[in-house]
Write a protein that holds these residues in place. Structure first.
Motif, mmCIF file in Angstrom:
data_model
loop_
_atom_site.group_PDB
_atom_site.id
_atom_site.type_symbol
_atom_site.label_atom_id
_atom_site.label_comp_id
_atom_site.label_asym_id
_atom_site.label_seq_id
_atom_site.Cartn_x
_atom_site.Cartn_y
_atom_site.Cartn_z
ATOM 1 N N SER A 1 0.831 -1.207 0.000
ATOM 2 C CA SER A 1 0.000 0.000 0.000
ATOM 3 C C SER A 1 0.867 1.259 0.000
ATOM 4 O O SER A 1 0.501 2.279 -0.592
ATOM 5 C CB SER A 1 -0.920 0.000 1.221
ATOM 6 O OG SER A 1 -1.792 -1.116 1.205
ATOM 7 N N ALA B 1 1.926 2.196 -3.524
ATOM 8 C CA ALA B 1 0.859 2.878 -4.262
ATOM 9 C C ALA B 1 0.726 4.334 -3.827
ATOM 10 O O ALA B 1 0.618 5.242 -4.666
ATOM 11 C CB ALA B 1 -0.461 2.142 -4.065
ATOM 12 N N ARG C 1 -3.652 2.438 1.687
ATOM 13 C CA ARG C 1 -4.379 2.132 0.447
ATOM 14 C C ARG C 1 -5.620 3.003 0.312
ATOM 15 O O ARG C 1 -5.939 3.489 -0.788
ATOM 16 C CB ARG C 1 -4.780 0.652 0.431
ATOM 17 C CG ARG C 1 -5.478 0.200 -0.840
ATOM 18 C CD ARG C 1 -4.565 0.194 -2.046
ATOM 19 N NE ARG C 1 -3.531 -0.816 -1.918
ATOM 20 C CZ ARG C 1 -2.627 -1.077 -2.860
ATOM 21 N NH1 ARG C 1 -2.635 -0.392 -3.998
ATOM 22 N NH2 ARG C 1 -1.702 -1.996 -2.668
ATOM 23 N N THR D 1 -4.603 6.455 -0.726
ATOM 24 C CA THR D 1 -4.213 6.440 -2.137
ATOM 25 C C THR D 1 -5.432 6.560 -3.040
ATOM 26 O O THR D 1 -5.441 7.348 -3.997
ATOM 27 C CB THR D 1 -3.457 5.131 -2.471
ATOM 28 O OG1 THR D 1 -2.348 4.984 -1.597
ATOM 29 C CG2 THR D 1 -2.967 5.148 -3.911
ATOM 30 N N LEU E 1 0.277 -4.428 -5.113
ATOM 31 C CA LEU E 1 -0.575 -5.488 -4.554
ATOM 32 C C LEU E 1 0.252 -6.754 -4.308
ATOM 33 O O LEU E 1 0.953 -7.235 -5.194
ATOM 34 C CB LEU E 1 -1.720 -5.782 -5.521
ATOM 35 C CG LEU E 1 -2.989 -6.416 -4.928
ATOM 36 C CD1 LEU E 1 -3.624 -5.511 -3.884
ATOM 37 C CD2 LEU E 1 -3.992 -6.717 -6.046
#
Length: 323
Positions: free
Chosen positions: A78, A81, A142, A145, A252
């Motif tokens: 995460s 990202a 996450r 994001t 991921l």
């Protein structure tokens, strides 16, 4: 009696096969892969394998320090990202120049270190176990994001940025150079500095380390910062290679691949011992396995199962060595 002593002194030193197990496994895997597919040893295929493993491999190098110290970080995927989205936003704001690229890369490493420090503070000052703390921040990072990017793909408008992740030096991709250079620096830090010895001491026995005048809290905190720094570098390599970041898919399962590389490389999950070069070998082993499964036509849906079996085998081998 003298003859017995003399015979013992002339005996060859015992070879610790467990120490060389990852390298032996890598060589065996390369031989089997070459026999299984004629396309495996093609230079372009080898280059692609090394490029692919470099993204998670860079993170795994930082993870090695943390696991040796007795911790773990589940938020790295995460984090990739989130850093990727923030860096591309900054890059698009600064404009189309090499200076903007330099600032964005520096910002990525700084943001990564800050996010790692947040995880470190939660575990050291907040007294939350690393597993729980990073499980929480994995969800938080996450979610942030997706919110910042409005769940849409972030694309770079800088024409120079793709040259970082997609460029070559002496025919080798830049991410691969970064991966191996970072491994060399990390090896020196772990094996030839007081900090590296303190990391091993903290992972072996934190109480004994405290009695030895080692600041356990500080050492443990710094290992989280190191992980964050490596995640920042990985985010740059990945986002510049693609020239974009997908907030829902980027990074991921990177935490699984990074931890797997560390474990396969021989680092004990219980902490206290491990090597950076073992992690490099572990990352390459995972890359070769994925590559071979693709070359021989195995369903991509089964690749996760194979990877899980490899992790189980590596952990079982560690358990048998420690008994």
């Amino acid at each position: 009696m003298n003859d017995t002593v003399k015979a013992k002194s002339n005996a060859l030193p015992a070879i610790n096969l467990s120490k060389w197990a990852p390298l032996i496994a890598l060589i065996t895997l390369i031989i089997l892969s070459a026999l299984a597919s004629e396309h495996f040893l093609i230079p372009r295929n080898i280059t692609n394998v090394l490029r692919q493993v470099s993204y998670t491999g860079i993170i795994a190098l930082g993870m090695t320090f943390l696991i040796i110290a007795g911790g773990i970080d589940l938020s790295v995927g995460s984090m990739v990202a989130l850093i990727g989205v923030l860096v591309l936003m900054l890059l698009n704001y600064l404009g189309d120049s090499w200076l903007a690229v330099f600032i964005a890369i520096s910002a990525a490493m700084a943001i990564g270190a800050i996010l790692g420090a947040i995880n470190g503070l939660l575990t050291t000052k907040g007294k939350i176990t690393a597993f729980v703390a990073t499980l929480a921040t994995m969800s938080i990072f996450r979610s942030l994001t997706l919110y910042i990017s409005d769940a849409g793909e972030m694309v770079s408008s800088n024409s120079h940025y793709p040259d970082i992740g997609g460029g070559y030096i002496l025919g080798i991709p830049i991410p691969v150079w970064v991966f191996f250079s970072l491994a060399a620096i990390g090896h020196i830090l772990l094996r030839h500095t007081a900090f590296g010895r303190h990391v091993c001491a903290v992972g072996s026995n934190a109480k004994v380390a405290t009695y030895s005048a080692i600041n356990v809290t500080r050492v443990y905190f710094y290992t989280f910062v190191i992980v964050g720094f490596t995640v920042g570098l990985s985010a740059v390599m990945l986002s510049s290679r693609l020239n974009s970041i997908s907030p829902g898919d980027a990074g991921l399962f990177y935490e699984l691949d990074a931890i797997a590389a560390v474990v396969i490389g021989g680092t004990a999950l219980s902490g206290g011992k491990g090597t950076l070069w073992g992690t490099v070998i572990g990352a390459i082993i995972l890359g070769i396995i994925n590559n071979m499964l693709n070359l021989i036509g195995v369903s991509p849906y089964l690749q996760g199962a194979v990877k899980g079996l490899v992790i189980i085998i590596a952990v079982l081998m560690q358990f048998k060595r420690d008994r």
